[in-house]
Design a protein around this motif. Structure first.
Motif, mmCIF file in Angstrom:
data_model
loop_
_atom_site.group_PDB
_atom_site.id
_atom_site.type_symbol
_atom_site.label_atom_id
_atom_site.label_comp_id
_atom_site.label_asym_id
_atom_site.label_seq_id
_atom_site.Cartn_x
_atom_site.Cartn_y
_atom_site.Cartn_z
ATOM 1 N N THR A 52 0.832 -1.198 0.000
ATOM 2 C CA THR A 52 0.000 0.000 0.000
ATOM 3 C C THR A 52 0.866 1.247 0.000
ATOM 4 O OG1 THR A 52 -1.775 -1.188 1.137
ATOM 5 C CG2 THR A 52 -1.846 1.222 1.228
ATOM 6 N N ARG A 53 1.949 1.240 0.768
ATOM 7 C CA ARG A 53 2.891 2.369 0.783
ATOM 8 C C ARG A 53 3.500 2.560 -0.599
ATOM 9 N NH1 ARG A 53 3.542 6.922 2.649
ATOM 10 N NH2 ARG A 53 3.180 6.159 4.709
ATOM 11 N N GLN A 54 3.895 1.455 -1.229
ATOM 12 C CA GLN A 54 4.491 1.547 -2.556
ATOM 13 C C GLN A 54 3.480 2.093 -3.576
ATOM 14 O OE1 GLN A 54 5.401 -2.093 -4.626
ATOM 15 N NE2 GLN A 54 7.151 -1.132 -5.624
ATOM 16 N N ALA A 55 2.238 1.634 -3.515
ATOM 17 C CA ALA A 55 1.213 2.153 -4.430
ATOM 18 C C ALA A 55 1.023 3.652 -4.200
ATOM 19 C CB ALA A 55 -0.098 1.397 -4.231
ATOM 20 N N HIS A 56 1.033 4.060 -2.950
ATOM 21 C CA HIS A 56 0.926 5.486 -2.645
ATOM 22 C C HIS A 56 2.106 6.253 -3.231
ATOM 23 C CE1 HIS A 56 2.013 8.989 -0.151
ATOM 24 N NE2 HIS A 56 0.737 9.269 -0.336
ATOM 25 N N ASP A 57 3.302 5.739 -2.997
ATOM 26 C CA ASP A 57 4.505 6.408 -3.511
ATOM 27 C C ASP A 57 4.465 6.514 -5.032
ATOM 28 O OD1 ASP A 57 5.340 6.569 -0.891
ATOM 29 O OD2 ASP A 57 6.904 5.038 -1.088
ATOM 30 N N LEU A 58 4.042 5.454 -5.693
ATOM 31 C CA LEU A 58 3.925 5.503 -7.146
ATOM 32 C C LEU A 58 2.870 6.512 -7.585
ATOM 33 C CD1 LEU A 58 4.196 1.721 -8.074
ATOM 34 C CD2 LEU A 58 5.784 3.537 -8.762
ATOM 35 N N SER A 59 1.778 6.608 -6.824
ATOM 36 C CA SER A 59 0.691 7.514 -7.205
ATOM 37 C C SER A 59 1.096 8.980 -7.137
ATOM 38 C CB SER A 59 -0.548 7.269 -6.338
ATOM 39 O OG SER A 59 -0.384 7.842 -5.052
ATOM 40 N N GLY A 69 0.607 3.855 -16.901
ATOM 41 C CA GLY A 69 0.924 3.998 -15.484
ATOM 42 C C GLY A 69 -0.312 4.033 -14.603
ATOM 43 N N ALA A 70 -1.298 4.824 -14.997
ATOM 44 C CA ALA A 70 -2.518 4.925 -14.181
ATOM 45 C C ALA A 70 -3.258 3.590 -14.140
ATOM 46 C CB ALA A 70 -3.422 6.031 -14.725
ATOM 47 N N GLU A 71 -3.301 2.893 -15.274
ATOM 48 C CA GLU A 71 -3.973 1.592 -15.307
ATOM 49 C C GLU A 71 -3.227 0.576 -14.437
ATOM 50 O OE1 GLU A 71 -4.913 -1.986 -18.468
ATOM 51 O OE2 GLU A 71 -4.610 0.032 -19.252
ATOM 52 N N ASN A 72 -1.899 0.565 -14.541
ATOM 53 C CA ASN A 72 -1.104 -0.339 -13.710
ATOM 54 C C ASN A 72 -1.295 -0.018 -12.234
ATOM 55 O OD1 ASN A 72 -0.053 -1.774 -15.868
ATOM 56 N ND2 ASN A 72 1.784 -0.509 -16.007
ATOM 57 N N LEU A 73 -1.372 1.261 -11.914
ATOM 58 C CA LEU A 73 -1.587 1.675 -10.527
ATOM 59 C C LEU A 73 -2.941 1.171 -10.016
ATOM 60 C CD1 LEU A 73 -0.119 3.229 -8.336
ATOM 61 C CD2 LEU A 73 -1.178 5.309 -9.193
ATOM 62 N N ALA A 74 -3.946 1.207 -10.872
ATOM 63 C CA ALA A 74 -5.265 0.680 -10.486
ATOM 64 C C ALA A 74 -5.178 -0.828 -10.222
ATOM 65 C CB ALA A 74 -6.290 0.978 -11.581
ATOM 66 N N HIS A 75 -4.409 -1.543 -11.045
ATOM 67 C CA HIS A 75 -4.229 -2.986 -10.815
ATOM 68 C C HIS A 75 -3.511 -3.235 -9.488
ATOM 69 C CE1 HIS A 75 -5.832 -4.404 -14.580
ATOM 70 N NE2 HIS A 75 -5.032 -3.604 -15.268
ATOM 71 N N LEU A 76 -2.499 -2.427 -9.199
ATOM 72 C CA LEU A 76 -1.776 -2.576 -7.934
ATOM 73 C C LEU A 76 -2.686 -2.291 -6.742
ATOM 74 C CD1 LEU A 76 1.707 -1.000 -8.731
ATOM 75 C CD2 LEU A 76 1.105 -3.421 -8.540
ATOM 76 N N ARG A 137 5.801 -5.442 -17.155
ATOM 77 C CA ARG A 137 5.493 -4.314 -18.051
ATOM 78 C C ARG A 137 6.404 -3.131 -17.764
ATOM 79 N NH1 ARG A 137 -0.002 -6.099 -17.344
ATOM 80 N NH2 ARG A 137 -0.346 -4.588 -15.698
ATOM 81 N N LEU A 138 6.598 -2.822 -16.485
ATOM 82 C CA LEU A 138 7.447 -1.686 -16.127
ATOM 83 C C LEU A 138 8.900 -1.962 -16.509
ATOM 84 C CD1 LEU A 138 7.725 1.099 -14.885
ATOM 85 C CD2 LEU A 138 7.880 0.031 -12.636
ATOM 86 N N SER A 139 9.383 -3.161 -16.275
ATOM 87 C CA SER A 139 10.760 -3.504 -16.645
ATOM 88 C C SER A 139 10.982 -3.360 -18.144
ATOM 89 C CB SER A 139 11.098 -4.934 -16.225
ATOM 90 O OG SER A 139 11.158 -5.022 -14.835
ATOM 91 N N ARG A 140 10.015 -3.843 -18.930
ATOM 92 C CA ARG A 140 10.143 -3.720 -20.386
ATOM 93 C C ARG A 140 10.178 -2.259 -20.815
ATOM 94 N NH1 ARG A 140 6.869 -8.580 -20.756
ATOM 95 N NH2 ARG A 140 5.010 -7.311 -20.621
ATOM 96 N N ILE A 155 5.272 12.671 -19.504
ATOM 97 C CA ILE A 155 5.469 13.358 -18.217
ATOM 98 C C ILE A 155 5.548 14.863 -18.432
ATOM 99 C CG2 ILE A 155 7.132 13.702 -16.342
ATOM 100 C CD1 ILE A 155 7.711 10.618 -16.619
ATOM 101 N N THR A 156 6.263 15.282 -19.472
ATOM 102 C CA THR A 156 6.370 16.711 -19.783
ATOM 103 C C THR A 156 4.995 17.289 -20.091
ATOM 104 O OG1 THR A 156 8.613 16.426 -20.610
ATOM 105 C CG2 THR A 156 7.425 18.396 -21.345
ATOM 106 N N GLU A 157 4.212 16.582 -20.888
ATOM 107 C CA GLU A 157 2.861 17.044 -21.226
ATOM 108 C C GLU A 157 1.982 17.107 -19.974
ATOM 109 O OE1 GLU A 157 1.461 14.376 -24.246
ATOM 110 O OE2 GLU A 157 2.956 15.083 -25.703
ATOM 111 N N ALA A 158 2.094 16.118 -19.115
ATOM 112 C CA ALA A 158 1.302 16.112 -17.876
ATOM 113 C C ALA A 158 1.686 17.285 -16.981
ATOM 114 C CB ALA A 158 1.487 14.796 -17.135
#
Length: 179
Positions: A52-59, A69-76, A137-140, A155-158
């Motif tokens: 949960t801490r890691q998901a928070h940190d990623l978010s 990224g957002a979809e993977n975060l939802a899966h996590l 997926r992230l490693s690839r 990231i720049t656009e965001a």
């Protein structure tokens, strides 16, 4: 991001190990639930908190702006819920084995506890598959220079759309204690 990739990769084997431990305990007599089930429950709870801490940190990092990224975060987040559910099921398994100490009409067999441990193992196994897939997926993406360039552009656009939401680091905020 490589630290998060490493952590994501470590979670799946830990979940599989805990799932196997639940199977091993389930196969036994479960005569001493505090000695047999509680250590598993504590380890699952600790892993749930770490995930949960890691998901928070990623978010709060650049991760949600990256491709998928957002979809993977939802899966996590879903996997974190499964791990927490597994921890709760372990606690229920302890409770059902100790009910006989408090209630005359309690089930003296470990059948209910075994079922809860089976369900906990299933939840851990499913969460492990999720973590393994997200880590791959992230490693690839991190291994591909084209994908990294695409992510930098995203990231720049965001940042241009909302500079407050996309931070440059993934450090967690300090935990505040309420007295």
């Amino acid at each position: 991001m490589t630290e998060h990739t490493r952590l994501l990769g470590e979670v799946a084997p830990a979940l599989e190990e805990l799932s196997a431990e639940a199977v091993r305990i389930r196969a036994g007599e479960i005569a001493k639930p505090f000695r047999e089930i509680v250590p598993l429950s504590l380890r699952v709870h600790e892993l749930a908190m770490r995930c949960t801490r890691q998901a928070h940190d990623l978010s709060i990092s650049q991760y949600p702006a990256m491709k998928d990224g957002a979809e993977n975060l939802a899966h996590l987040a879903g996997a974190c819920a499964q791990i927490s559910l597994a921890a709760t099921l372990c606690n229920f398994a302890v409770h059902h084995r100790t009910e006989i100490l408090a209630y005359e009409d309690a089930d003296a067999t470990p059948a209910t506890s075994r079922d809860q441990l089976r369900r906990a193992g299933d939840e851990l196994h499913t969460a492990a598959k999720c973590y393994r897939a997200v880590a791959q997926r992230l490693s690839r993406r991190l291994a591909s220079s084209a994908a990294q360039a695409e992510d930098r552009q995203l990231i720049t656009e965001a940042r241009q759309r909302n500079p407050q939401q996309v931070t440059s680091t993934s450090s967690a905020p300090a935990v505040r204690r309420h007295v």
